[in-house]
Write an enzyme that holds these catalytic residues in place. Structure first.
Site, short mmCIF file in Angstrom:
data_model
loop_
_atom_site.label_atom_id
_atom_site.label_comp_id
_atom_site.label_asym_id
_atom_site.label_seq_id
_atom_site.Cartn_x
_atom_site.Cartn_y
_atom_site.Cartn_z
N GLU A 42 -10.11 1.96 0.54
CA GLU A 42 -9.63 0.89 1.41
C GLU A 42 -10.27 -0.39 0.91
OE1 GLU A 42 -10.64 -0.90 5.78
OE2 GLU A 42 -10.47 1.29 5.67
N ARG A 46 -11.59 -9.27 2.45
CA ARG A 46 -12.69 -10.12 2.92
C ARG A 46 -13.15 -11.12 1.87
NH1 ARG A 46 -16.85 -5.65 5.48
NH2 ARG A 46 -15.31 -4.42 6.65
N LYS A 129 -7.79 3.31 14.26
CA LYS A 129 -9.15 3.14 13.75
C LYS A 129 -10.05 2.82 14.95
CE LYS A 129 -11.72 -0.16 10.84
NZ LYS A 129 -11.57 -1.22 9.83
#
Length: 213
Positions: A42, A46, A129
């Protein structure tokens, strides 16, 4: 029918959460993940180079690569263009979910409350999640949520370690866990690819271990 997130993960129950700002290191990272028997990543959005990193990882046909920390429909499009096969978001955005559904890519939105789970169900989702996992009570909270929502599967992420992962994975409502211990920032910065591969290999042995749920 669109593939589910768990289908795309191909049975891998630990998802390395990668924060990498240097695309030139992505090839070596991908090779280390594959060598360690954990060919899933993943890649988080960012850093300014996130899309480039994701694209380099996705060029490795042996990897299943998704995009994390996706906040907007535009980022969904950028991630898919870069090769993402699944989308992960820290929260529940109906706009993000709907865009993923429009383009046929699995999405795992972040939740931490019963109300957010109900919104996810209203959007047609059954895998979410749980984030940030440890800060929100960890496994005891998942057990409580699972009792109320037995149809939902969780991917807890946030603060999970190699020591705590087995107990999460032993719970029947946990589809997978996200973690960064095998792709820690210092390992990526220093190019310690053998250690990344070794931690990935060790992580694959955690499936099914831990205390009964």
């Amino acid at each position: 029918m669109n593939a589910s997130a768990t289908d795309v993960l191909g049975g891998h129950r630990i998802v390395p959460v990668v924060v990498l700002d240097d695309p030139a290191r992505a090839d070596a990272l991908g090779a280390a993940l594959v060598a360690g028997g954990l060919p899933v990543a993943e890649a988080t959005f960012r850093t300014p180079e996130a899309a480039a990193v994701l694209r380099r990882l996705a060029d490795n046909d042996d990897l299943v690569v998704g995009a994390g920390t996706v906040l907007t429909p535009r980022q969904v499009d950028e991630a898919i263009e870069a090769g993402a096969r699944f989308i992960v978001s820290p929260g529940l955005s109906a706009d993000v979910v709907r865009r993923c559904q429009e383009v046929g890519v699995p999405v795992i939105p972040g939740i931490s409350t019963p109300s957010e789970i109900m919104r996810a169900l209203d959007l047609g989702l059954d895998t979410v999640k749980f984030f940030p996992a440890e800060a929100n009570g960890g496994l005891p909270t998942i057990k409580a949520l699972a009792a109320a929502f037995p149809q939902v599967r969780f991917m807890p992420t946030g603060g999970i370690t190699a020591d705590s992962a087995p107990a999460y994975l032993a719970h029947p409502s946990v589809a997978a866990v996200g973690g960064s211990w095998m792709v820690a920032g210092d390992l990526l910065r220093d190019g310690r690819w053998d250690e990344v591969a070794a931690r990935c290999a060790a992580s694959t042995t955690l499936y099914g271990l831990g205390a009964p749920a």
